[in-house]
Design a protein around this motif. Structure first.
Motif, PDB file in Angstrom:
ATOM      1  N   SER A   1       0.807  -1.224   0.000  1.00 24.80           N
ATOM      2  CA  SER A   1       0.000   0.000   0.000  1.00 24.80           C
ATOM      3  C   SER A   1       0.837   1.269   0.000  1.00 24.80           C
ATOM      4  CB  SER A   1      -0.934  -0.002   1.216  1.00 24.80           C
ATOM      5  OG  SER A   1      -0.179   0.025   2.423  1.00 24.80           O
ATOM      6  N   GLY A   2       2.147   1.139   0.190  1.00 28.17           N
ATOM      7  CA  GLY A   2       2.990   2.336   0.245  1.00 28.17           C
ATOM      8  C   GLY A   2       3.418   2.849  -1.111  1.00 28.17           C
ATOM      9  N   ARG A   3       3.172   2.052  -2.155  1.00 26.81           N
ATOM     10  CA  ARG A   3       3.586   2.477  -3.484  1.00 26.81           C
ATOM     11  C   ARG A   3       2.740   3.650  -3.971  1.00 26.81           C
ATOM     12  NH1 ARG A   3       3.674  -3.540  -6.204  1.00 26.81           N
ATOM     13  NH2 ARG A   3       5.243  -4.459  -4.814  1.00 26.81           N
ATOM     14  N   SER A   4       3.407   4.684  -4.430  1.00 21.97           N
ATOM     15  CA  SER A   4       2.709   5.880  -4.919  1.00 21.97           C
ATOM     16  C   SER A   4       2.826   5.930  -6.430  1.00 21.97           C
ATOM     17  CB  SER A   4       3.325   7.138  -4.310  1.00 21.97           C
ATOM     18  OG  SER A   4       2.729   8.293  -4.825  1.00 21.97           O
ATOM     19  N   GLU A   5       1.710   5.932  -7.113  1.00 14.98           N
ATOM     20  CA  GLU A   5       1.692   5.954  -8.571  1.00 14.98           C
ATOM     21  C   GLU A   5       1.392   7.368  -9.076  1.00 14.98           C
ATOM     22  OE1 GLU A   5       2.645   3.428 -10.096  1.00 14.98           O
ATOM     23  OE2 GLU A   5       2.468   1.867  -8.543  1.00 14.98           O
ATOM     24  N   GLY A   6       1.973   7.720 -10.208  1.00 13.20           N
ATOM     25  CA  GLY A   6       1.682   9.008 -10.826  1.00 13.20           C
ATOM     26  C   GLY A   6       2.113  10.182  -9.977  1.00 13.20           C
ATOM     27  N   VAL A   7       3.309  10.082  -9.388  1.00 13.93           N
ATOM     28  CA  VAL A   7       3.774  11.137  -8.494  1.00 13.93           C
ATOM     29  C   VAL A   7       3.969  12.446  -9.234  1.00 13.93           C
ATOM     30  CG1 VAL A   7       5.664  11.837  -6.996  1.00 13.93           C
ATOM     31  CG2 VAL A   7       4.844   9.503  -6.929  1.00 13.93           C
ATOM     32  N   VAL A   8       4.503  12.365 -10.485  1.00 15.94           N
ATOM     33  CA  VAL A   8       4.779  13.603 -11.221  1.00 15.94           C
ATOM     34  C   VAL A   8       3.491  14.381 -11.463  1.00 15.94           C
ATOM     35  CG1 VAL A   8       5.662  14.556 -13.378  1.00 15.94           C
ATOM     36  CG2 VAL A   8       6.840  12.640 -12.289  1.00 15.94           C
ATOM     37  N   GLY A   9       2.443  13.677 -11.906  1.00 17.69           N
ATOM     38  CA  GLY A   9       1.162  14.332 -12.125  1.00 17.69           C
ATOM     39  C   GLY A   9       0.610  14.937 -10.860  1.00 17.69           C
ATOM     40  N   LYS A  10       0.808  14.235  -9.783  1.00 19.97           N
ATOM     41  CA  LYS A  10       0.306  14.743  -8.508  1.00 19.97           C
ATOM     42  C   LYS A  10       1.080  15.979  -8.080  1.00 19.97           C
ATOM     43  CE  LYS A  10      -1.137  13.118  -3.981  1.00 19.97           C
ATOM     44  NZ  LYS A  10      -1.250  11.953  -3.090  1.00 19.97           N
ATOM     45  N   GLU A  11       2.396  15.994  -8.349  1.00 12.46           N
ATOM     46  CA  GLU A  11       3.198  17.162  -8.020  1.00 12.46           C
ATOM     47  C   GLU A  11       2.754  18.372  -8.844  1.00 12.46           C
ATOM     48  OE1 GLU A  11       5.595  17.757  -5.766  1.00 12.46           O
ATOM     49  OE2 GLU A  11       5.157  15.790  -4.903  1.00 12.46           O
ATOM     50  N   LEU A  12       2.440  18.138 -10.114  1.00 13.09           N
ATOM     51  CA  LEU A  12       1.986  19.241 -10.959  1.00 13.09           C
ATOM     52  C   LEU A  12       0.653  19.786 -10.469  1.00 13.09           C
ATOM     53  CD1 LEU A  12       2.909  17.967 -14.541  1.00 13.09           C
ATOM     54  CD2 LEU A  12       3.981  19.823 -13.256  1.00 13.09           C
ATOM     55  N   ARG A  13      -0.244  18.883 -10.075  1.00  7.69           N
ATOM     56  CA  ARG A  13      -1.535  19.332  -9.537  1.00  7.69           C
ATOM     57  C   ARG A  13      -1.340  20.131  -8.252  1.00  7.69           C
ATOM     58  NH1 ARG A  13      -3.018  14.111 -11.120  1.00  7.69           N
ATOM     59  NH2 ARG A  13      -2.889  13.337  -8.956  1.00  7.69           N
ATOM     60  N   ARG A  14      -0.389  19.704  -7.446  1.00  8.64           N
ATOM     61  CA  ARG A  14      -0.106  20.445  -6.212  1.00  8.64           C
ATOM     62  C   ARG A  14       0.456  21.824  -6.539  1.00  8.64           C
ATOM     63  NH1 ARG A  14       3.683  17.277  -2.262  1.00  8.64           N
ATOM     64  NH2 ARG A  14       1.849  15.920  -2.261  1.00  8.64           N
ATOM     65  N   TRP A  15       1.322  21.867  -7.554  1.00  7.03           N
ATOM     66  CA  TRP A  15       1.882  23.165  -7.978  1.00  7.03           C
ATOM     67  C   TRP A  15       0.775  24.071  -8.518  1.00  7.03           C
ATOM     68  CZ3 TRP A  15       6.290  25.858  -7.657  1.00  7.03           C
ATOM     69  CH2 TRP A  15       6.491  26.917  -8.530  1.00  7.03           C
ATOM     70  N   ASP A  16      -0.101  23.517  -9.350  1.00  8.03           N
ATOM     71  CA  ASP A  16      -1.212  24.308  -9.891  1.00  8.03           C
ATOM     72  C   ASP A  16      -2.097  24.842  -8.761  1.00  8.03           C
ATOM     73  OD1 ASP A  16      -0.327  23.789 -12.418  1.00  8.03           O
ATOM     74  OD2 ASP A  16      -1.752  22.165 -12.818  1.00  8.03           O
ATOM     75  N   SER A  17      -2.305  24.004  -7.767  1.00 10.91           N
ATOM     76  CA  SER A  17      -3.134  24.431  -6.648  1.00 10.91           C
ATOM     77  C   SER A  17      -2.486  25.582  -5.899  1.00 10.91           C
ATOM     78  CB  SER A  17      -3.368  23.247  -5.711  1.00 10.91           C
ATOM     79  OG  SER A  17      -4.107  23.635  -4.577  1.00 10.91           O
ATOM     80  N   ASN A  18      -1.163  25.521  -5.735  1.00 11.12           N
ATOM     81  CA  ASN A  18      -0.448  26.596  -5.040  1.00 11.12           C
ATOM     82  C   ASN A  18      -0.512  27.897  -5.843  1.00 11.12           C
ATOM     83  OD1 ASN A  18       0.239  24.883  -2.944  1.00 11.12           O
ATOM     84  ND2 ASN A  18       2.252  24.370  -3.780  1.00 11.12           N
ATOM     85  N   VAL A  19      -0.347  27.779  -7.163  1.00  8.82           N
ATOM     86  CA  VAL A  19      -0.411  28.974  -8.020  1.00  8.82           C
ATOM     87  C   VAL A  19      -1.807  29.588  -7.974  1.00  8.82           C
ATOM     88  CG1 VAL A  19      -0.305  29.801 -10.417  1.00  8.82           C
ATOM     89  CG2 VAL A  19       1.436  28.217  -9.555  1.00  8.82           C
TER      90      VAL A  19
END
Length: 417
Positions: free
Chosen positions: A371-389
């Protein structure tokens, strides 16, 4: 070999018409007629003489009971053991007629061994007591008492395998035992076995539960609470350990213990320094410092996993070598440790082996394998960046609107909307 005085007394009894009465008198007075050095030989001669004379099974059994009671009053543990061993040989040669006397002799020998701190011999002699027999009825509570006593003796010599065997026997009957002290000893033995077998999470829970029992003194309650903290610290990092640390951290009594600083740091996911770990290690028992199959100690492994968990709270991503420097490992070992924790569901993240980077995710792992495996981290990072902007843009808009309300002339002159 009997002393001359006892030898003469036994010759007199052989010609007596009331041998039972004469034997009773001799047994009660033997300590007056024998010196400490002669007493073992005299007692052995008496028990042999009792069985050498044909005075009937009832009279013999009665005399053996009196003999055992007399042996209990002897002060020398060596005498108890020497005479007890001989008496056991005599009783065992009589089939099952003297099971009660055999049990009593074994029990007093065990007490003598325990007084001399020979716990292994005490456990072995207690294990020979017949508990299931048609000739001798033993109450369930007494059975549990014997099994727990044997367990405690085996634990004193670190033989957890045999200790667990006898504790499992007690486990089948402990639920019907009302004696508080017996239940306490059972729980304590169970926690000690779990501790010795490196099942530290279960041991921590057991010790913590025991620390609340009012039947033990305050000092002992604090000692078991201290043991609970030590076991919790040694537990592999993950959600289960976090919950246990939380229970202990919220216990107001822990703030008075020496282990509190490391408990606090672990609960708050702060990194541990080598000097803090070394100080904590001074209070651990040998089995808690034993080396594992990979050559590291249980404590070192627990600290590395904790510091890795702490690093995941500080960094969104980190290189293998940088993480290894933080953990006191090489880069490859840091990657291996991280991969294992992610695979076991004790850490959430993703490993980029091409770039040699580890990406950490926020939140708590579930503890389920895989359960610790994180998939699609890059996309999630971009969404987090978009949210911050987006958040920043909204704040700028709010400031502009507030300026228009309070200073409309200034805005009309200096700002272009």
């Amino acid at each position: 070999m009997a002393s001359p005085k006892i030898f003469d007394e036994l010759k007199h009894i052989a010609l007596s018409t009331d041998q039972q009465q004469d034997f009773e008198s001799l047994i009660s007075q033997v300590h007056l007629a024998s010196s400490p050095a002669q007493l073992p030989g005299d007692l052995i001669a008496i028990i042999d003489a009792i069985f050498a004379h044909s005075i009937g099974i009832v009279a013999t059994r009665s005399l053996c009971g009196i003999f055992v009671q007399k042996l209990k009053t002897v002060e020398s543990n060596d005498t108890k053991v020497t005479v007890g061993q001989h008496a056991l040989g005599v009783f065992q040669a009589q089939a099952s007629s003297f099971e009660e006397q055999t049990a009593q002799v074994r029990e007093l020998m065990a007490t003598a061994y325990e007084d001399e701190e020979d716990n292994l011999s005490a456990a072995k002699v207690l294990a020979g007591i017949p508990l299931e027999s048609s000739q001798r009825k033993v109450a369930n509570e007494d059975k549990v008492k014997f099994w727990i006593r044997i367990t405690r003796n085996y634990l004193e010599v670190d033989d957890t395998t045999l200790a667990e065997q006898y504790l499992n026997k007690a486990k089948n009957l402990i639920y019907i035992v009302s004696d508080r002290d017996l239940n306490l000893h059972f729980k304590l033995c169970q926690a000690r076995i779990q501790d010795a077998r490196r099942d530290f999470l279960a041991a921590a829970q057991g010790y913590h539960d025991i620390s609340f029992l009012p039947v033990i003194a305050e000092e002992e309650r604090l000692h078991t609470l201290s043991m609970a903290i030590k076991c919790a610290v040694l537990t592999p990092a993950g959600p289960l350990r976090s919950r246990m640390l939380g229970r202990l951290y919220k216990d107001e009594r822990t703030s008075t213990l020496d282990e509190y600083p490391i408990l606090e740091k672990m609960f708050l996911d702060r990194l541990l320094a080598p000097n803090e770990v070394a100080k904590f290690a001074e209070g651990l028992q040998p089995h808690q410092l034993a080396r594992t199959s990979d050559g590291s100690t249980v404590l070192a492994k627990a600290v590395v996993e904790h510091n890795l968990r702490g690093a995941s709270r500080l960094y969104s991503n980190i290189g293998f070598d940088s993480l290894g420097l933080l953990l006191g490992l090489d880069g490859d070992k840091a990657e291996e440790t991280t991969a294992r924790m992610i695979e076991q569901g004790r850490l959430v993240g993703r490993i980029d082996q091409v770039e040699r980077y580890i990406w950490f995710e926020g939140g708590e792992a579930t503890g389920e394998k895989g359960s610790g495996r994180s998939e699609g981290v890059v996309g999630k990072e971009l969404r987090r960046w978009d949210s911050n902007v987006q958040g920043l843009a909204e704040e700028v808009e709010n400031v502009t609107s507030e300026l228009q309300l309070r200073y409309p002339d200034f805005v009309a002159t200096h700002l272009v909307v």
